[in-house]
Design an enzyme around this catalytic site. Sequence first.
Site, PDB file in Angstrom:
ATOM      1  CB  THR A 411      -0.986  -0.003   1.256  1.00  0.00           C
ATOM      2  OG1 THR A 411      -1.621  -1.357   1.228  1.00  0.00           O
ATOM      3  CG2 THR A 411      -1.819   1.358   1.194  1.00  0.00           C
ATOM      4  CB  THR A 429      -3.947  -0.764  -0.829  1.00  0.00           C
ATOM      5  OG1 THR A 429      -3.429  -1.992  -0.745  1.00  0.00           O
ATOM      6  CG2 THR A 429      -5.610  -0.811  -0.806  1.00  0.00           C
ATOM      7  CD  GLU A 431      -3.311  -7.562   1.188  1.00  0.00           C
ATOM      8  OE1 GLU A 431      -3.340  -6.472   2.079  1.00  0.00           O
ATOM      9  OE2 GLU A 431      -2.592  -8.628   1.356  1.00  0.00           O
ATOM     10  CD  GLU A 450      -6.820  -4.678  -0.749  1.00  0.00           C
ATOM     11  OE1 GLU A 450      -6.374  -4.566   0.397  1.00  0.00           O
ATOM     12  OE2 GLU A 450      -6.335  -4.060  -1.622  1.00  0.00           O
ATOM     13  CB  SER A 477      -9.563  -1.745   4.973  1.00  0.00           C
ATOM     14  OG  SER A 477      -8.403  -1.084   4.721  1.00  0.00           O
ATOM     15  N   GLY A 498       0.858  -0.629   5.319  1.00  0.00           N
ATOM     16  CA  GLY A 498       1.453  -1.319   6.265  1.00  0.00           C
ATOM     17  C   GLY A 498       0.355  -2.449   6.817  1.00  0.00           C
ATOM     18  N   GLY A 499      -0.826  -2.712   6.006  1.00  0.00           N
ATOM     19  CA  GLY A 499      -1.615  -3.757   6.476  1.00  0.00           C
ATOM     20  C   GLY A 499      -2.309  -3.235   7.926  1.00  0.00           C
TER      21      GLY A 499
END
Length: 607
Positions: A411, A429, A431, A450, A477, A498-499
Site C-alpha cells: 500500500t 492499495t 494489498e 484485496e 481494511s 502497512g496492513g
Amino acid sequence: MGVRRALIASVCAACTVALLPSSAVTAPAAPNPPAKSPVAVGYGGAVSSVNPYATQAGIDVLRRGGTAADAAVATAAALGVVEPYSAGIGGGGYFVYYDARTRRVQTIDGRETAPAAMRADSFVNPATGRPLAFADAVNSGLSVGVPGTPATWAEALRRWGTLPLGEALRPATRIAEEGFVVNDNFRAQTAMNEKRFRDVTSTAELFLPGGRLPVVGSRFRNPDLAATYRQLAHDGVDALYHGDLGRDIARTVQHPPVAPNSDRVFRPGLMQPADLARYTTIDRQPTRSTYHGLDVYGMAPSSSGGTTVGEALNILDNFHLSAGDRVQALHHYLEATRIAFADRNRWVGDPAYADVPTAGLLAPEFGKDRACLISPTATLTSPVAPGDPNHPDPGCAAGQGAPQPHEGTSTTHLVATDRWGNVASYTLTIEQTGGSAITVPHRGFLLNNELTDFDFAPPASGAPDPNLPAGGKRPRSSISPTIVLRDGRPFLAVGSPGGATIITTVVQTLVNRLDLGMSLPDAIAAPRASQRNSAVTEAEPAFLNSPERPALERLGQRFVLAPSTFTPSPEIGAAAGLEFNGGGRIEAAAEPTRRGGGSAMVVLPSG
Ligand code: GLU
C-alpha cells in the site's frame, strides 16, 4: 472559483502564485527524478508521498491552480506508475477530505468488492475442507476484488476537483510514457516478487524486461499503462466499469495468464463484467473522536482504521501520557492498541453485511471501560477478549480472545493541501506488495489481492465473524487516512501503508506528536512498535535497541523483530503527513529512511 479566490487571502496571505486556468495543466519533462526531501515547509499548498515523481505531479497541479483533490488524484495516478506494486487502477482505497468551503470532513470508500459469486467458504479448499494457505490465495484470480480506485478518482474530482480526469492523469501518463529512473526500492520490490512474477506471462513481460530485474538507474517505461490512462482520459472510468478495459480485467481474473513452465496453481477468480458494472464508491460519514480536545476524523467501516484509531485514542485519553515518562507512555500506547484490536477483530466488517457498532466502538464511555484493563505495572495477556460496545462491562474483565488473523502489508499513503486550505488524506492499495502478481495483458497494471483481507474461516467453529467473504461484500481494511482539526480548522493529516500495522503507526505518530512533544517529522521518523493483541509486539530494530525496551520488558512487554518485507532492515509503515502551523504555514513530512525515504514538497518554500 470566485469563492476559492476569496479564500486565498484568508487561508494563505503569503501566496503569490498566479491562478492559471486548469486546462493549462501539463507535466514537466522529468528525465531525472525530482529532488527529494522528507520535510518541506512553506505556503500555498503541499504534497507528501513516498515518491518524488508522484509528489511533484501533485505539486505541479497545485501550482496551476488545482485543488487538494486534483493534486491527490494526480499524485495517486503517478504512484500507479512509479509504485505499481503498492497501488494503481487495479486496486482500491479510502479518501478522506476536509472541504475548506463547508469546513466538513467527508470520505469516499473506494474499497475493492467481492464478485457476486463469492461465498463464505470461497477460500476453503474443497479437496481438504480447510482454508487455503495464505500464499495460495494471494497468487490467484480468486483474491482479486473489483477495483475501486478509478471510481474513487472520478468521484473525488467530481466532488472537490476542478480538473477533468484526463487532466489529472496527464502528469502520470507522461511519466509512464517517458519512463522513470529505477531506484533501489523498485528493484528490491521486483526482486522480492521475481519468482511469482515469472509465473505470469503478462507480469514477467512488463516488470522483468528482457527477462531480468530492472537495473537501478535505468529508465522504466510503461507504454501500456500510458495508453490505459489515455483511454480513461478519453472515455472516463466507464471504460473500466462498463467497457473493454473491464472485460479484459474479468477475463484475466478468470483465466490468469500463467506461464507454461510455472508449477504454481493460480486459482481462477469469480469476477464477471457485471460485477464491474455494479461497482460504486460509497460516501460515508467519517469517524470522529476527540483527543486532547482535538477532533480526529478517520475512515469508517468497511475500514477498521477510524474506529480502531479512535478507540485507542479514547482509551489513552483516560491517562496522562507525557514525554517525562516515555516508558509509561509507550506501555499505555501498546496496551491501548492491544485492546482496540481485540474489539476490531470481533466487531468490524462491511456494515452492509454485519451489524457494526461504529458509534459504540467510538464512544468515550466504551474507551473508559476498556481503559480500566490497563495497569501501569503489568501487561495484559493476549489475546485479550473483545469487549461489547453494545453492553459495556464495568466489571473490567480481560478474558481470553481469538488470535489475530493473518494480514499482509503493502500500500501507499499521500496527503495534499492547497492554497484554500482543503486537505486530502488518501491511502490506496493493491494489498500485497505486487498484488495478486497478475497483470492485465497489454494494460500495464497489476490486479489486487484485496479479498485476502477477508477471514478465510471464523476464528473458532461457529464463532461470530463480521469479516467472512460474501458476494458484493468489502473486506475489512486497516487503512487509516486521518485528518485532525483544532477548533474546526485543519491541524494535522497523516496516514500510512502497512496492513494492520497502519493503525498502530497512525496511533503511535499521534502519540509521538501530541503527547511526547515531537515535531511531525520526528514523530514520523521515530522507531515503531506494533501491538495487535498478540503475546509479543513487533518492533523495528531501532525500537529494539532503544533505552525504553528493557524497562518495557520489566513491565511484561515482549518484543520480536518485525517481519522483513522488501527492505534489508525490517520496517513498519511508511507514513506521510502534513501539519498546519497557522498563518498559512504548512509543514509537509515524509519518511526520512523507510522505503528508501519519501518526498515532501510545498508550493512556496519558506526557505
Ligand atoms: N490490505 C490492507 C488493508 O486494507 C492494506 C494493505 C497494506 O497496507 O498492507 O488494510
